[in-house]
Design a protein around this motif. Sequence first.
Motif, mmCIF file in Angstrom:
data_model
loop_
_atom_site.group_PDB
_atom_site.id
_atom_site.type_symbol
_atom_site.label_atom_id
_atom_site.label_comp_id
_atom_site.label_asym_id
_atom_site.label_seq_id
_atom_site.Cartn_x
_atom_site.Cartn_y
_atom_site.Cartn_z
ATOM 1 N N ARG A 28 0.909 -1.304 -0.118
ATOM 2 C CA ARG A 28 -0.039 0.024 -0.005
ATOM 3 C C ARG A 28 0.920 1.325 -0.007
ATOM 4 O O ARG A 28 0.396 2.140 -0.634
ATOM 5 C CB ARG A 28 -0.954 -0.113 1.113
ATOM 6 N N VAL A 29 1.923 1.152 0.920
ATOM 7 C CA VAL A 29 2.749 2.576 0.902
ATOM 8 C C VAL A 29 3.618 2.651 -0.371
ATOM 9 O O VAL A 29 3.739 3.800 -0.956
ATOM 10 C CB VAL A 29 3.654 2.392 2.287
ATOM 11 N N LEU A 66 -3.796 7.492 2.256
ATOM 12 C CA LEU A 66 -3.974 6.070 2.760
ATOM 13 C C LEU A 66 -4.958 5.899 4.027
ATOM 14 O O LEU A 66 -5.519 4.863 4.150
ATOM 15 C CB LEU A 66 -2.962 5.162 3.041
ATOM 16 N N GLY A 67 -5.172 7.001 4.533
ATOM 17 C CA GLY A 67 -6.083 7.103 5.735
ATOM 18 C C GLY A 67 -5.606 6.394 7.081
ATOM 19 O O GLY A 67 -6.333 5.685 7.684
ATOM 20 N N VAL A 74 3.302 4.998 8.539
ATOM 21 C CA VAL A 74 3.645 5.255 7.269
ATOM 22 C C VAL A 74 5.455 5.248 7.708
ATOM 23 O O VAL A 74 6.066 4.676 6.686
ATOM 24 C CB VAL A 74 3.218 6.532 6.484
ATOM 25 N N THR A 75 5.436 6.112 8.541
ATOM 26 C CA THR A 75 7.014 6.063 8.977
ATOM 27 C C THR A 75 7.763 4.730 9.230
ATOM 28 O O THR A 75 8.653 4.190 8.579
ATOM 29 C CB THR A 75 7.493 6.965 10.147
ATOM 30 N N MET A 76 6.896 3.834 9.943
ATOM 31 C CA MET A 76 7.468 2.397 10.045
ATOM 32 C C MET A 76 7.623 1.714 8.885
ATOM 33 O O MET A 76 8.816 1.010 8.612
ATOM 34 C CB MET A 76 6.502 1.742 11.101
ATOM 35 N N ILE A 77 6.553 1.648 7.947
ATOM 36 C CA ILE A 77 6.484 1.045 6.670
ATOM 37 C C ILE A 77 7.682 1.418 5.675
ATOM 38 O O ILE A 77 8.383 0.567 5.064
ATOM 39 C CB ILE A 77 5.208 1.110 5.742
#
Length: 201
Positions: free
Chosen positions: A74-75, A97-98, A104-107
Amino acid sequence: MRSARKTAPEAESAADEIAGPPAPMTTTRAALLVEGSDRVFREALRDLMTMASQLQELRAGLARQLGVSEPEYRVFLAVAQLQGARGVSISAVARNLGVSGAFVTMIVQRLVRVGKVQKTPSRVDRRGVLLTLTARGRAAINAFARYPQTVNDELFRDIDEKEFRLLADIVRRVVAGGERAILLRRLDQVGQPDRKARSTA
């Protein structure tokens, strides 16, 4: 001696007693009722749940094809679609992405480690970073592109342009309604432990 077998009227009456009264309707909005019944509405919800399950399964399969996890997929796609010429911020990806910026930072950290995404300092805000695909990431998504194209073409094969535009609009409105419903549910839960404590005191 009377036979133990019940007559048809007696059997129907017994069945009615066992079945009990009909269940309450799941909606009261007239627009959602067909001839006073919520049957079509319930079937539509069932089909939406089935569709959600199918989409999850398809996305998980595409993620495996790309060699990443479903959250990474997704990211990664969001970065590819939003980066433009300068890159995209973590907050912009999160809004798209909601999800939270922390998620997001982790991914992104995982995608950076495998060489698919890179971070560069923002020229506007030196404290922030912009995300772009690496050369390896661009090569991966270009080689991968035909897989989601094939899946999505088949998924929406029976829908024409006019129907798709209507579907997209309806989905946006249902998602907005879902957010309102979730908020109502959360507000309804506020203070419940206190009420329970008072009722048992």
